[in-house]
Scaffold this motif. Sequence first.
Motif, short mmCIF file in Angstrom:
data_model
loop_
_atom_site.label_atom_id
_atom_site.label_comp_id
_atom_site.label_asym_id
_atom_site.label_seq_id
_atom_site.Cartn_x
_atom_site.Cartn_y
_atom_site.Cartn_z
N ALA A 257 0.81 -1.22 0.00
CA ALA A 257 0.00 0.00 0.00
C ALA A 257 0.85 1.27 0.00
N SER A 258 2.02 1.21 0.60
CA SER A 258 2.85 2.41 0.70
C SER A 258 4.02 2.44 -0.27
N THR A 259 4.25 1.35 -1.00
CA THR A 259 5.41 1.32 -1.90
C THR A 259 5.05 1.12 -3.36
N ILE A 260 4.24 0.10 -3.67
CA ILE A 260 3.94 -0.23 -5.06
C ILE A 260 2.59 0.32 -5.50
N MET A 261 1.61 0.34 -4.61
CA MET A 261 0.30 0.84 -5.00
C MET A 261 0.32 2.27 -5.55
N PRO A 262 1.09 3.21 -4.97
CA PRO A 262 1.10 4.56 -5.56
C PRO A 262 1.59 4.57 -7.00
N LEU A 263 2.52 3.68 -7.34
CA LEU A 263 2.99 3.61 -8.72
C LEU A 263 1.91 3.06 -9.63
N ALA A 264 1.17 2.05 -9.14
CA ALA A 264 0.07 1.50 -9.94
C ALA A 264 -1.03 2.52 -10.14
N MET A 265 -1.33 3.29 -9.11
CA MET A 265 -2.37 4.32 -9.23
C MET A 265 -1.94 5.41 -10.20
N ARG A 266 -0.66 5.75 -10.17
CA ARG A 266 -0.15 6.74 -11.11
C ARG A 266 -0.27 6.25 -12.54
N THR A 277 -6.03 9.60 -0.29
CA THR A 277 -7.38 9.24 0.14
C THR A 277 -7.50 7.77 0.45
N VAL A 278 -6.89 6.91 -0.37
CA VAL A 278 -6.95 5.47 -0.13
C VAL A 278 -6.24 5.11 1.18
N VAL A 279 -5.05 5.65 1.38
CA VAL A 279 -4.31 5.34 2.61
C VAL A 279 -5.04 5.89 3.83
N ALA A 280 -5.62 7.09 3.68
CA ALA A 280 -6.36 7.69 4.79
C ALA A 280 -7.57 6.85 5.15
N ALA A 327 -12.67 4.32 -7.06
CA ALA A 327 -13.67 3.57 -6.31
C ALA A 327 -13.23 2.13 -6.08
N PHE A 328 -12.62 1.51 -7.09
CA PHE A 328 -12.16 0.13 -6.94
C PHE A 328 -11.02 0.06 -5.93
N TYR A 329 -10.10 1.00 -5.99
CA TYR A 329 -9.00 1.02 -5.02
C TYR A 329 -9.54 1.17 -3.59
#
Length: 436
Positions: A257-266, A277-280, A327-329
């Motif tokens: 959630a803190s390392t790879i997911m931001p790259l996928a979301m980008r 928002t997802v992490v929060a 929404a899926f994330y």
Amino acid sequence: MQAAEQHQRRVTGTPRRWLADTAGGLPATFWYLWTGLLINRAGAFAMLFLSLYLTAARGASESLAGVVVGAYGAGGAVGVLLGGVLADRWGRRSTLIAAHLATAVLMVALAVSQRLGVIAALALLVGVTHSMPSPAFVAAIVDVVPEQRRSRAFNLQFWAFNLGMAVASLLAGLLAEASYVALFLVDAAATLATAVLIAWKVPETLAQKSPRNPVRPTPASPGHRPRGPGLHTALTDRHFLAFVGLTFVLAVLTMQASTIMPLAMRADGLGPSAYGTVVALGGVLIVLGQLFVPRLIDRHRKAHVLAFSTALLAIGFGALAVADDLAFYLGACVVWTVGSMLAAPPNAQINADLAPPALRARYQSVFYLAFPAASFVAPTLGGFSLQHWGDGHWLLVGALGLLAAGGHLLAGPSRERRVTALRQATAGPAEPALHR
């Protein structure tokens, strides 16, 4: 009328009883430590967005960004052991102050550095100083909180950590839209504020060793230094190491959630504010729901709870293979966060149950190594995996989590027998005197 008054007293008394059961009877020093942790986590912006900062502001590839973030995790492995040694030898307060001051300085250096080599070296050092306070925080809490109230103290510590992370994620997502450099500077300011609070309000909690309880050396041949139970005991305990290995997999999943997911979301066209928002959301769910988890899991075997919670993490992250909008994330985040919430209590309890009383600190140090190790492995291999296999990365993560869930089911019975044997071995005529 009298029945109505009694009912009203029960209703109004319930919140008070809940508050007393949750936060009552804890010393002032604990609350200063708790406040310092909350301030520090609420300002812990920079490392959440390090991978995005490297790719968006410094032009690093996804693989290189993963290596740099992995260096942070590698430093954490050193920091955990160093922090534990210093906290026992130098003192809890001194270790906490030194680690936070060093981190503040390194964050400022990261804010002004532009060369990727320098940033990687600084990330390694920040990993060391970020992890150093963990053993000292835990040791200080154990020092000042009576044994019967430590459960609520650690529950509140976990609550503060996640509340701070939720605040940091929301604020950092907005701040990153304006300036990545500001992330490091605000992080440094929050870390410095924590150091000032500890220096001002937290006394040294490390007690001097009692002369009435000297350590008796083991007989040995002349010229041979005896070696009693120590760190090597934890490192050769197969039941404990199997549990640490499964915890490592759990941490690797969580670190996505803190390392790879931001790259996928980008890659899906979602910006830093969406990631924040997802992490929060995950932090808010934990803050609102964590205190109710024990009632859900107390009647179940710990191994079964850990298997179920790890499977939820696997499903949540595995589902990102088909995610393409916010929404899926957010929906997947709910699934893996529930898994994390359910895993936290039995994970902490098993860690304590498997440790012999005389070696709890050493076992704790080895256990904590699973998290910086995951901080290194998750981004280093994950960045490569995402770059070369794309969404297939999440299918691999899901499969790994399901294997770990099966591992808990297989290891559970022998682990329970080991805990029972350990309790029987440590229960003897002298045991009651230890608690007088």
